[in-house]
Design a protein around this motif. Structure first.
Motif, PDB file in Angstrom:
ATOM      1  N   GLU A 115     -27.266  -3.945   0.807  1.00  0.00           N
ATOM      2  CA  GLU A 115     -26.193  -3.589   1.445  1.00  0.00           C
ATOM      3  C   GLU A 115     -26.217  -2.919   2.674  1.00  0.00           C
ATOM      4  O   GLU A 115     -25.626  -3.528   3.757  1.00  0.00           O
ATOM      5  N   HIS A 116     -27.277  -2.419   2.965  1.00  0.00           N
ATOM      6  CA  HIS A 116     -27.525  -1.918   4.278  1.00  0.00           C
ATOM      7  C   HIS A 116     -27.948  -2.997   5.188  1.00  0.00           C
ATOM      8  O   HIS A 116     -27.501  -2.985   6.575  1.00  0.00           O
ATOM      9  N   VAL A 117     -28.643  -3.782   4.808  1.00  0.00           N
ATOM     10  CA  VAL A 117     -29.266  -4.878   5.344  1.00  0.00           C
ATOM     11  C   VAL A 117     -27.851  -5.860   5.990  1.00  0.00           C
ATOM     12  O   VAL A 117     -27.580  -6.128   7.283  1.00  0.00           O
ATOM     13  N   VAL A 118     -26.882  -6.156   4.900  1.00  0.00           N
ATOM     14  CA  VAL A 118     -25.818  -6.992   4.814  1.00  0.00           C
ATOM     15  C   VAL A 118     -24.894  -6.156   6.128  1.00  0.00           C
ATOM     16  O   VAL A 118     -24.501  -7.103   7.023  1.00  0.00           O
ATOM     17  N   GLU A 119     -24.620  -4.977   6.030  1.00  0.00           N
ATOM     18  CA  GLU A 119     -23.648  -4.358   6.998  1.00  0.00           C
ATOM     19  C   GLU A 119     -24.468  -4.472   8.353  1.00  0.00           C
ATOM     20  O   GLU A 119     -23.494  -4.632   9.546  1.00  0.00           O
ATOM     21  N   ARG A 120     -25.775  -4.221   8.541  1.00  0.00           N
ATOM     22  CA  ARG A 120     -26.619  -4.288   9.866  1.00  0.00           C
ATOM     23  C   ARG A 120     -26.272  -5.646  10.370  1.00  0.00           C
ATOM     24  O   ARG A 120     -26.212  -5.606  11.760  1.00  0.00           O
ATOM     25  N   LEU A 121     -26.087  -6.635   9.773  1.00  0.00           N
ATOM     26  CA  LEU A 121     -26.106  -8.082  10.144  1.00  0.00           C
ATOM     27  C   LEU A 121     -24.809  -8.750  10.236  1.00  0.00           C
ATOM     28  O   LEU A 121     -24.640  -9.745   9.935  1.00  0.00           O
ATOM     29  N   ALA A 122     -23.797  -7.976  10.013  1.00  0.00           N
ATOM     30  CA  ALA A 122     -22.179  -8.121  10.064  1.00  0.00           C
ATOM     31  C   ALA A 122     -22.080  -9.047  10.889  1.00  0.00           C
ATOM     32  O   ALA A 122     -22.133  -9.313  12.106  1.00  0.00           O
ATOM     33  N   GLY A 123     -21.543 -10.137  10.379  1.00  0.00           N
ATOM     34  CA  GLY A 123     -21.154 -11.639  11.017  1.00  0.00           C
ATOM     35  C   GLY A 123     -22.224 -12.507  10.973  1.00  0.00           C
ATOM     36  O   GLY A 123     -21.938 -13.816  11.294  1.00  0.00           O
ATOM     37  N   THR A 124     -23.585 -12.270  10.247  1.00  0.00           N
ATOM     38  CA  THR A 124     -24.459 -13.281   9.964  1.00  0.00           C
ATOM     39  C   THR A 124     -24.477 -13.318   8.558  1.00  0.00           C
ATOM     40  O   THR A 124     -24.811 -12.271   7.752  1.00  0.00           O
ATOM     41  N   PRO A 125     -24.296 -14.275   7.988  1.00  0.00           N
ATOM     42  CA  PRO A 125     -24.353 -14.452   6.313  1.00  0.00           C
ATOM     43  C   PRO A 125     -25.662 -14.151   5.924  1.00  0.00           C
ATOM     44  O   PRO A 125     -26.699 -14.799   6.584  1.00  0.00           O
ATOM     45  N   VAL A 174     -27.633 -11.324 -10.174  1.00  0.00           N
ATOM     46  CA  VAL A 174     -26.398 -11.753  -9.442  1.00  0.00           C
ATOM     47  C   VAL A 174     -25.372 -10.994  -9.083  1.00  0.00           C
ATOM     48  O   VAL A 174     -24.768 -10.930  -7.872  1.00  0.00           O
ATOM     49  N   ASP A 175     -24.772 -10.144 -10.095  1.00  0.00           N
ATOM     50  CA  ASP A 175     -23.641  -9.449 -10.120  1.00  0.00           C
ATOM     51  C   ASP A 175     -23.690  -8.305  -8.864  1.00  0.00           C
ATOM     52  O   ASP A 175     -23.142  -8.044  -7.887  1.00  0.00           O
ATOM     53  N   LEU A 176     -25.199  -7.679  -9.070  1.00  0.00           N
ATOM     54  CA  LEU A 176     -25.399  -6.575  -7.994  1.00  0.00           C
ATOM     55  C   LEU A 176     -25.453  -6.968  -6.661  1.00  0.00           C
ATOM     56  O   LEU A 176     -25.066  -6.697  -5.798  1.00  0.00           O
ATOM     57  N   LEU A 177     -26.057  -8.396  -6.303  1.00  0.00           N
ATOM     58  CA  LEU A 177     -26.331  -8.948  -5.248  1.00  0.00           C
ATOM     59  C   LEU A 177     -24.902  -9.138  -4.528  1.00  0.00           C
ATOM     60  O   LEU A 177     -24.679  -9.130  -3.316  1.00  0.00           O
ATOM     61  N   ARG A 178     -24.307  -9.823  -5.170  1.00  0.00           N
ATOM     62  CA  ARG A 178     -22.683 -10.157  -5.016  1.00  0.00           C
ATOM     63  C   ARG A 178     -21.983  -8.890  -4.501  1.00  0.00           C
ATOM     64  O   ARG A 178     -21.401  -8.912  -3.535  1.00  0.00           O
ATOM     65  N   ARG A 179     -22.048  -7.743  -5.444  1.00  0.00           N
ATOM     66  CA  ARG A 179     -21.376  -6.581  -4.714  1.00  0.00           C
ATOM     67  C   ARG A 179     -21.999  -6.004  -3.551  1.00  0.00           C
ATOM     68  O   ARG A 179     -21.153  -5.175  -2.854  1.00  0.00           O
ATOM     69  N   ALA A 180     -23.168  -6.145  -3.345  1.00  0.00           N
ATOM     70  CA  ALA A 180     -23.740  -5.769  -2.023  1.00  0.00           C
ATOM     71  C   ALA A 180     -23.508  -6.286  -0.913  1.00  0.00           C
ATOM     72  O   ALA A 180     -23.540  -6.014   0.150  1.00  0.00           O
ATOM     73  N   GLY A 181     -22.550  -7.517  -0.977  1.00  0.00           N
ATOM     74  CA  GLY A 181     -22.043  -8.399  -0.002  1.00  0.00           C
ATOM     75  C   GLY A 181     -22.874  -9.752   0.566  1.00  0.00           C
ATOM     76  O   GLY A 181     -22.407 -10.017   1.473  1.00  0.00           O
ATOM     77  N   VAL A 182     -23.729  -9.976  -0.187  1.00  0.00           N
ATOM     78  CA  VAL A 182     -24.470 -11.282   0.206  1.00  0.00           C
ATOM     79  C   VAL A 182     -23.537 -12.484   0.110  1.00  0.00           C
ATOM     80  O   VAL A 182     -22.729 -12.444  -0.585  1.00  0.00           O
ATOM     81  N   ALA A 183     -23.831 -13.517   1.047  1.00  0.00           N
ATOM     82  CA  ALA A 183     -22.924 -14.737   1.003  1.00  0.00           C
ATOM     83  C   ALA A 183     -23.321 -15.416   0.037  1.00  0.00           C
ATOM     84  O   ALA A 183     -22.625 -16.420  -0.356  1.00  0.00           O
ATOM     85  N   ALA A 184     -24.719 -15.677  -0.315  1.00  0.00           N
ATOM     86  CA  ALA A 184     -25.251 -16.827  -1.101  1.00  0.00           C
ATOM     87  C   ALA A 184     -26.437 -15.914  -1.988  1.00  0.00           C
ATOM     88  O   ALA A 184     -27.070 -14.967  -1.573  1.00  0.00           O
TER      89      ALA A 184
END
Length: 332
Positions: free
Chosen positions: A200-210, A222-232
């Motif tokens: 989630e920290h990496v996803v948030e730092r890259l906000a706007g970049t999937p 899969v569920d954990l990654l989805r909740r962490a905000g990954v696009a795929a």
């Protein structure tokens, strides 16, 4: 073709055979036109492999290459400087080859948990064993990736970037299967909030970049990654079990993209077989064809570094042809 079914896309994973980066970049544009990517060529040496290239991105950290692998140090060794120099050179090649390109593009790096399970602390054993060291690596990775995205936006403003986190060791970290330095025991299981929080920290730092998480091992969360905000999520079809498909069905309904590794990399398979392997489990999910096609990307199961260049090119062509077959079948 039904108006509501869009073409299913295809792409490669990342690693590529040989040592000619210019040729590899050209091939990625030519053979994966839906989503070209910056190839990783580990045949050039440890500094150019998944972890070596990733150390070149980690902001503010220095490394040395030891017999047991990459170790955190106070100053960069010759091998670490080679990793940084090689990455710079690869980006220069990309800039030269992509001057006239505008569209989606993918870069890949080892994810936070694969790095934690691979990198060593200065006094030995894995970063995984130390929550403070883990946090430092996660923050460094997020910062380094943010810097890279900014640099590529400056060099090549036409790129619509995606960042792929390669996490082959994530399931082993989750299950407490990563061996200690002695080999006589295993590192403790990391709790789920920490596992999710790093991604989630990496996803948030890259906000706007999937952000895409690729895992070719069994048990990807899969569920954990989805909740962490990954696009795929990018997964090997042969490693999936019924519970994974349930999570994927829910994820796709909620907007998660599925990059399906439907082309085995350990045996030959034609486009028709790849399409059949793709469609059978997807149809069992009962999803509407239109939304499904929007969220589906076909790939080889894993990287292609172990193939010949000719074989790797054929693999990209096979998944591209299979994607067309799947599109037509979904539209019927």
């Amino acid at each position: 073709m039904s108006a509501e079914v869009v073409p299913v896309l295809s792409t490669g994973i990342g690693s590529w055979p040989g040592a000619d980066v210019e040729d590899a970049v050209k091939i990625a544009f030519a053979e994966a036109p839906d989503l070209p990517y910056l190839p990783e060529l580990p045949a050039r040496g440890p500094h150019a492999g998944l972890v070596g290239r990733s150390t070149a991105l980690l902001a503010g950290l220095a490394f040395d290459l030891q017999p047991a692998g990459w170790r955190l140090t106070d100053a960069s060794s010759r091998d670490h400087r080679a990793a940084r120099s090689t990455l710079r050179s690869d980006l220069d090649v990309l800039e030269e080859q992509a001057q006239d390109y505008a569209g989606p593009y993918k870069i890949s790096v080892a994810g936070p948990w694969t790095l934690a399970a691979t990198l060593e602390r200065p006094r030995g054993d894995r970063v995984l064993a130390d929550s403070g060291a883990r946090r430092e690596v996660v923050q460094s990775l997020a910062e380094g990736l943010s810097d890279l995205v900014t640099e590529l936006a400056r060099r090549l403003p036409g790129l619509d970037l995606r960042v792929q986190l390669d996490e082959p060791l994530l399931p082993a970290v989750m299950r407490g299967e990563v061996p200690t330095a002695s080999g006589f025991s295993r590192h403790r299981v990391v709790d789920l909030p920490a596992l999710s929080g790093a991604v989630e920290h990496v996803v948030e730092r890259l906000a706007g970049t999937p952000v895409v998480v690729h895992c070719c091992a069994a048990g990807a969360p899969v569920d954990l990654l989805r909740r962490a905000g990954v696009a795929a999520v990018s997964l090997d079809l042969d490693q999936l079990v019924p519970a994974d498909w349930d999570a994927l069905g829910t994820g796709v309904e909620q907007g998660l993209d599925l990059w399906l590794g439907a082309l085995p990399t350990d045996r030959a398979a034609g486009a028709d077989e790849v399409a059949r392997r793709t469609l059978a489990p997807l149809r069992a999910l009962g999803l509407e064809p239109g939304p499904l096609s929007e969220h589906l990307v076909l790939t080889p199961a894993c990287g292609l570094a172990g193939a010949t260049v000719r074989g790797a090119v054929q693999a990209l062509r096979t998944v591209r042809t299979a994607a067309g077959i799947v599109t037509d079948q979904l539209a019927d």
